[in-house]
Design a protein around this motif. Structure first.
Motif, PDB file in Angstrom:
ATOM      1  N   THR A 255       7.314   6.296   9.078  1.00  0.00           N
ATOM      2  CA  THR A 255       7.589   5.977   7.654  1.00  0.00           C
ATOM      3  C   THR A 255       8.380   7.110   6.850  1.00  0.00           C
ATOM      4  O   THR A 255       9.601   6.806   6.707  1.00  0.00           O
TER       5      THR A 255
ATOM      6  N   ARG B  53       0.835  -1.296   0.213  1.00  0.00           N
ATOM      7  CA  ARG B  53      -0.111  -0.119   0.127  1.00  0.00           C
ATOM      8  C   ARG B  53       0.823   1.295   0.010  1.00  0.00           C
ATOM      9  O   ARG B  53       1.892   1.254   0.772  1.00  0.00           O
TER      10      ARG B  53
ATOM     11  N   SER C  64      -2.358   8.324  14.497  1.00  0.00           N
ATOM     12  CA  SER C  64      -1.759   7.191  14.238  1.00  0.00           C
ATOM     13  C   SER C  64      -2.024   6.436  12.872  1.00  0.00           C
ATOM     14  O   SER C  64      -3.118   6.468  12.512  1.00  0.00           O
TER      15      SER C  64
HETATM   16  N1  LIG Z   1       6.473  -2.792   8.494  1.00  0.00           N
HETATM   17  C1  LIG Z   1       5.363  -2.763   7.568  1.00  0.00           C
HETATM   18  N2  LIG Z   1       4.603  -3.392   7.021  1.00  0.00           N
HETATM   19  C2  LIG Z   1       3.515  -3.183   6.345  1.00  0.00           C
HETATM   20  N3  LIG Z   1       2.898  -2.084   6.631  1.00  0.00           N
HETATM   21  C3  LIG Z   1       3.445  -1.356   7.648  1.00  0.00           C
HETATM   22  C4  LIG Z   1       4.583  -1.363   8.220  1.00  0.00           C
HETATM   23  N4  LIG Z   1       4.778  -0.659   9.012  1.00  0.00           N
HETATM   24  C5  LIG Z   1       3.777   0.178   8.946  1.00  0.00           C
HETATM   25  N5  LIG Z   1       3.057   0.029   8.021  1.00  0.00           N
HETATM   26  C6  LIG Z   1       1.825   0.700   7.368  1.00  0.00           C
HETATM   27  O1  LIG Z   1       2.180   2.074   7.055  1.00  0.00           O
HETATM   28  C7  LIG Z   1       1.332   2.796   7.578  1.00  0.00           C
HETATM   29  C8  LIG Z   1       2.018   4.080   7.971  1.00  0.00           C
HETATM   30  O2  LIG Z   1       2.642   3.667   9.292  1.00  0.00           O
HETATM   31  P1  LIG Z   1       3.558   4.516  10.338  1.00  0.00           P
HETATM   32  O3  LIG Z   1       4.214   3.729  11.484  1.00  0.00           O
HETATM   33  O4  LIG Z   1       4.534   5.596   9.340  1.00  0.00           O
HETATM   34  O5  LIG Z   1       2.419   5.474  10.971  1.00  0.00           O
HETATM   35  P2  LIG Z   1       2.608   6.712  12.242  1.00  0.00           P
HETATM   36  O6  LIG Z   1       1.978   7.829  11.688  1.00  0.00           O
HETATM   37  O7  LIG Z   1       4.059   6.828  12.433  1.00  0.00           O
HETATM   38  O8  LIG Z   1       1.750   5.796  13.213  1.00  0.00           O
HETATM   39  P3  LIG Z   1       1.888   5.765  14.761  1.00  0.00           P
HETATM   40  O9  LIG Z   1       1.590   7.460  15.348  1.00  0.00           O
HETATM   41  O10 LIG Z   1       0.629   5.030  15.310  1.00  0.00           O
HETATM   42  O11 LIG Z   1       3.198   5.574  15.174  1.00  0.00           O
HETATM   43  C9  LIG Z   1       0.303   2.540   8.482  1.00  0.00           C
HETATM   44  O12 LIG Z   1      -0.678   1.984   7.560  1.00  0.00           O
HETATM   45  C10 LIG Z   1       0.771   0.972   8.870  1.00  0.00           C
HETATM   46  O13 LIG Z   1       0.058   0.261   9.056  1.00  0.00           O
END
Ligand SMILES: Nc1ncnc2c1ncn2[C@@H]1O[C@H](COP(=O)(O)OP(=O)(O)OP(=O)(O)O)[C@@H](O)[C@H]1O
Length: 241
Positions: A46, A18, A40
């Protein structure tokens, strides 16, 4: 030398099949605290991983302190504290920080300095595994400060901390920025947004805004940043439908 510590141009990242960062472009001025805010799962971690150079990207360019992200030249110039503390739990705070100082070739005097900066001097000889969650994450933050890196990338460094500690860490971030360090700090606590020089508001892999807190309040007519963020989302959704 460019005025920007970080330049991100059209960044796209695919995770789990995705697109989770969808063509993001922004710059982070040197010597500022830039907050990366959003719900979140919106892609903050990422995006930070791409800046640090540990994320495979699908497109776009990320330039950090004048070098492509992930370049060997950047190895000692970036301090990165992840959400999950990566610090040995069977060592004391001083032993663990000293270990990383040796790896990073940081001066020995840095060990006491960084422990004091995160407010852990009283726990300097405590075994990390016996610390509270907040103390543990501050020990992790101390490691990121070793060697005075030019760019600090801090993923939710204040999670689990009480308001007094959170406040003192934001004071530390402002002090480091005044000394010339650039900080990119993620949070999903909107009241922390007001402590930043600039804000990147993220939602569903895209940037909703890149501005100062005052400009965001003016733009949306909202009294606080939480309301400003909600208004931006509402306006964006109205524009799409
Ligand atoms: N290792 C992975 N494999 C597949 N999808 C992932 C992986 N890590 C994160 N994702 C997906 O990528 C998207 C962004 O995740 P990310 O961790 O960057 O979000 P975030 O804004 O930092 O969230 P949080 O505030 O909960 O830490 C989410 O939909 C997550 O499910």
């Amino acid at each position: 030398m460019t005025n920007y510590a970080v330049e991100v141009d059209g960044l796209r990242v695919v995770r789990g099949g995705r697109e989770v960062v969808r063509g993001v472009t922004f710059t982070v001025p040197r010597g500022t605290v830039t907050g990366l805010l959003g719900p979140s799962g919106c892609g903050k971690t990422t995006l930070m991983r791409a800046v640090v150079g540990v994320q495979i990207v699908a497109g776009g360019a990320v330039t950090v302190l004048g070098h492509p992200a992930g370049s060997p030249a950047l190895r000692r110039k970036i301090g990165y504290a992840t959400q999950n503390p990566a610090i040995y739990t069977d060592l004391t705070v001083t032993e663990a920080v000293r270990y990383f100082a040796a790896i990073l070739d940081a001066p020995a005097a840095d060990v006491g300095r960084v422990i004091a900066e995160v407010g852990l001097t009283d726990h300097a000889h405590a075994v990390i595994g016996t610390l509270s969650g907040g103390e543990h994450s501050r020990a992790n933050l101390a490691v990121a400060l070793l060697g005075r890196p030019g760019l600090l990338v801090l993923d939710e460094p204040t999670v689990g901390l009480d308001p007094v500690l959170r406040d003192s860490l934001w004071d530390l971030f402002a002090r480091l920025a005044r000394q010339g360090t650039t900080l990119l700090v993620s949070s999903h606590v909107m009241d922390e947004a007001a402590r930043c020089d600039r804000l990147l508001l993220m939602r569903e892999g895209a940037l909703l805004a890149d501005d100062t807190p005052a400009a965001l309040r003016d733009l949306t007519g909202a009294a606080d940043l939480e309301q400003a963020f909600l208004r931006l989302i509402r306006d964006r959704e109205a524009a799409i439908s």
